[in-house]
Design a protein around this motif. Structure first.
Motif, PDB file in Angstrom:
ATOM      1  N   SER A   6      -1.917  10.355 -10.146  1.00 23.20           N
ATOM      2  CA  SER A   6      -2.240   9.734 -11.445  1.00 23.20           C
ATOM      3  C   SER A   6      -1.941  10.724 -12.773  1.00 23.20           C
ATOM      4  CB  SER A   6      -3.742   9.978 -11.650  1.00 23.20           C
ATOM      5  OG  SER A   6      -4.072   9.080 -13.064  1.00 23.20           O
ATOM      6  N   THR A   8      -0.823  11.642 -16.837  1.00 19.27           N
ATOM      7  CA  THR A   8      -1.122  10.548 -18.308  1.00 19.27           C
ATOM      8  C   THR A   8       0.141  11.071 -19.201  1.00 19.27           C
ATOM      9  OG1 THR A   8      -3.314  10.914 -18.628  1.00 19.27           O
ATOM     10  CG2 THR A   8      -2.055  10.803 -20.779  1.00 19.27           C
ATOM     11  N   LEU A   9       0.892  10.252 -19.703  1.00 20.36           N
ATOM     12  CA  LEU A   9       2.450  10.041 -20.104  1.00 20.36           C
ATOM     13  C   LEU A   9       2.083  10.322 -21.731  1.00 20.36           C
ATOM     14  CD1 LEU A   9       5.707   9.866 -20.858  1.00 20.36           C
ATOM     15  CD2 LEU A   9       5.615   7.812 -19.823  1.00 20.36           C
ATOM     16  N   GLU A  26       7.569   0.610 -11.562  1.00 23.02           N
ATOM     17  CA  GLU A  26       6.513   1.382 -11.801  1.00 23.02           C
ATOM     18  C   GLU A  26       7.763   2.938 -10.708  1.00 23.02           C
ATOM     19  OE1 GLU A  26       3.962  -0.573  -8.978  1.00 23.02           O
ATOM     20  OE2 GLU A  26       2.642  -1.741 -10.379  1.00 23.02           O
ATOM     21  N   ILE A  30       3.612   7.490  -8.120  1.00 24.28           N
ATOM     22  CA  ILE A  30       3.088   7.639  -9.278  1.00 24.28           C
ATOM     23  C   ILE A  30       2.347   6.572  -9.991  1.00 24.28           C
ATOM     24  CG2 ILE A  30       3.481   8.933 -11.599  1.00 24.28           C
ATOM     25  CD1 ILE A  30       5.854   9.744 -10.663  1.00 24.28           C
ATOM     26  N   LEU A  32       0.880   6.390 -13.958  1.00 24.44           N
ATOM     27  CA  LEU A  32       1.188   5.933 -15.313  1.00 24.44           C
ATOM     28  C   LEU A  32       0.059   5.959 -16.245  1.00 24.44           C
ATOM     29  CD1 LEU A  32       4.697   6.194 -15.940  1.00 24.44           C
ATOM     30  CD2 LEU A  32       3.268   7.875 -15.674  1.00 24.44           C
ATOM     31  N   ASN A  33      -0.791   6.460 -16.633  1.00 22.60           N
ATOM     32  CA  ASN A  33      -1.399   6.017 -17.890  1.00 22.60           C
ATOM     33  C   ASN A  33      -1.089   6.391 -19.017  1.00 22.60           C
ATOM     34  OD1 ASN A  33      -3.806   5.896 -19.751  1.00 22.60           O
ATOM     35  ND2 ASN A  33      -4.696   8.454 -19.101  1.00 22.60           N
ATOM     36  N   ILE A  34      -0.438   5.578 -19.879  1.00 17.04           N
ATOM     37  CA  ILE A  34       0.897   5.274 -21.017  1.00 17.04           C
ATOM     38  C   ILE A  34      -0.080   5.645 -22.531  1.00 17.04           C
ATOM     39  CG2 ILE A  34       2.601   4.800 -22.339  1.00 17.04           C
ATOM     40  CD1 ILE A  34       3.878   3.740 -19.177  1.00 17.04           C
ATOM     41  N   LEU A 237      10.125  10.315 -11.519  1.00 18.14           N
ATOM     42  CA  LEU A 237      10.302   9.402 -13.378  1.00 18.14           C
ATOM     43  C   LEU A 237      11.669   9.535 -13.916  1.00 18.14           C
ATOM     44  CD1 LEU A 237       7.306  11.918 -14.472  1.00 18.14           C
ATOM     45  CD2 LEU A 237       7.573   9.290 -14.345  1.00 18.14           C
TER      46      LEU A 237
END
Length: 328
Positions: A6, A8-9, A26, A30, A32-34, A237
């Protein structure tokens, strides 16, 4: 079920990241918490000063300075924001400024001295128009993303907190203003404020024709500890951002998406002038020249101690020759 890492972006809410935000793309392994709610200035500060995000769209200029200071950040050559900048030189119309060299000896405001847009503009004004950056007295509104001691001969002051750099321009306390955004006096049609380059698009197109540079503003920054602990996230990524951009560019070819009467014509003009992928990622020849120019300006203007090679600034995205490609 396999557990994903997890992260955070923090980034801008751009069309080219929409497929990541909506989950169409996706990154392998990974989750992603965007976060897209912060404005650029706040996001850069929170990332570089407070290390609040795992990954963040970050000021290219401030990232270069951070690396020069040995701060614990790395970056991918994913350039989510670019912009030509000739249209962001604003002048007080009562000061007799009609050409770039009229800025010599003047009082000029900036949002902050380190901002990438301002770094580009100072470099362009000096290199292309003969306006030395030390010939100007600079006034900054905000603190810098990374602590900065002005080099000898640079006149740089911070304005009081209760003042606005845009109001100071309109009221004639400063003569001109370099800013990353369209300022309120222009939006409101204030006759006291205008642009140094009224036909800025023509200037920008001439600059591109001469240099081949569509100025890079932001990089994709990482906490260094994160990359060291999970090096596999780098190519994963990078590939995900490439896929998201490819999907977005294909989607944006549909003129029905945007409420502009001549959107198709604008799209075709862009392709004719800038080519099919103006937002290309990676360190191909065009992007190397682009970013090396920015690094050169940073060194010339005393922000960094040496011209840093791009291989030190950017993580390698290689997965081997002819490997790691994707199909859209």
């Amino acid at each position: 079920m396999t557990k994903k890492l997890s992260l955070t972006l923090a980034c801008g809410d751009y069309e080219i990241v929409r497929p990541l935000k909506e989950g169409t793309v996706e990154p392998d392994g990974i989750e992603l918490n965007i976060l897209t709610g912060a404005d650029s200035t706040t996001r850069h500060w929170r990332f570089l000063r407070n290390q609040e995000y795992d990954v963040a769209e970050c000021s290219a200029s401030s990232y270069i300075v951070a690396r020069d200071r040995g701060m614990p950040f790395r970056a991918l050559p994913v350039f989510l924001h670019r912009r030509f900048r000739h249209g962001f030189v604003f002048i007080n119309t009562g000061k007799g400024i009609t050409r770039p060299t009229d800025l010599i000896g003047r009082k000029v405001g900036v949002k902050s001295y380190q901002v990438t847009a301002i770094l580009w503009l100072r470099g362009i004004l000096e290199q292309e128009y003969g306006v030395p950056h030390k010939s100007i007295e600079w006034f900054a509104e905000l603190d810098e993303d990374v602590e900065f001691t002005p080099p000898e001969g640079l006149r740089l002051s911070k304005i009081p907190d209760e003042k606005s750099i845009e109001t100071m321009l309109a009221e004639g306390e400063i003569d001109a203003l370099l800013h990353p955004d369209i300022i309120d006096p222009i939006i409101e049609g204030d006759p006291r404020v205008g642009r140094l380059f009224p036909d800025y698009k023509a200037e920008e197109m001439a600059y591109y024709a001469k240099t081949g540079i569509f100025p890079i503003m932001h990089v994709l920054g990482f906490k260094q500890a994160l990359v060291e602990a999970h090096p596999w996230i780098v190519p994963n990524l990078y590939q995900a951002f490439e896929q998201a951009k490819a999907i977005a560019m294909k989607r944006m070819r549909n003129p029905r998406l945007v409420p502009l009467a001549w959107y198709q014509e604008a799209w075709e003009e862009q392709e004719k002038v800038l080519g099919p992928d103006p937002w290309e990622y990676g360190l191909g020849e065009r992007n190397r020249k682009n970013f090396e120019t920015l690094v050169g300006y940073s060194h010339q203007q005393g922000l960094i101690s040496r011209p840093i090679p791009l291989d030190e600034l950017f993580l390698s995205t290689s997965q081997g020759r002819k490997r790691g490609t994707f199909r859209t």
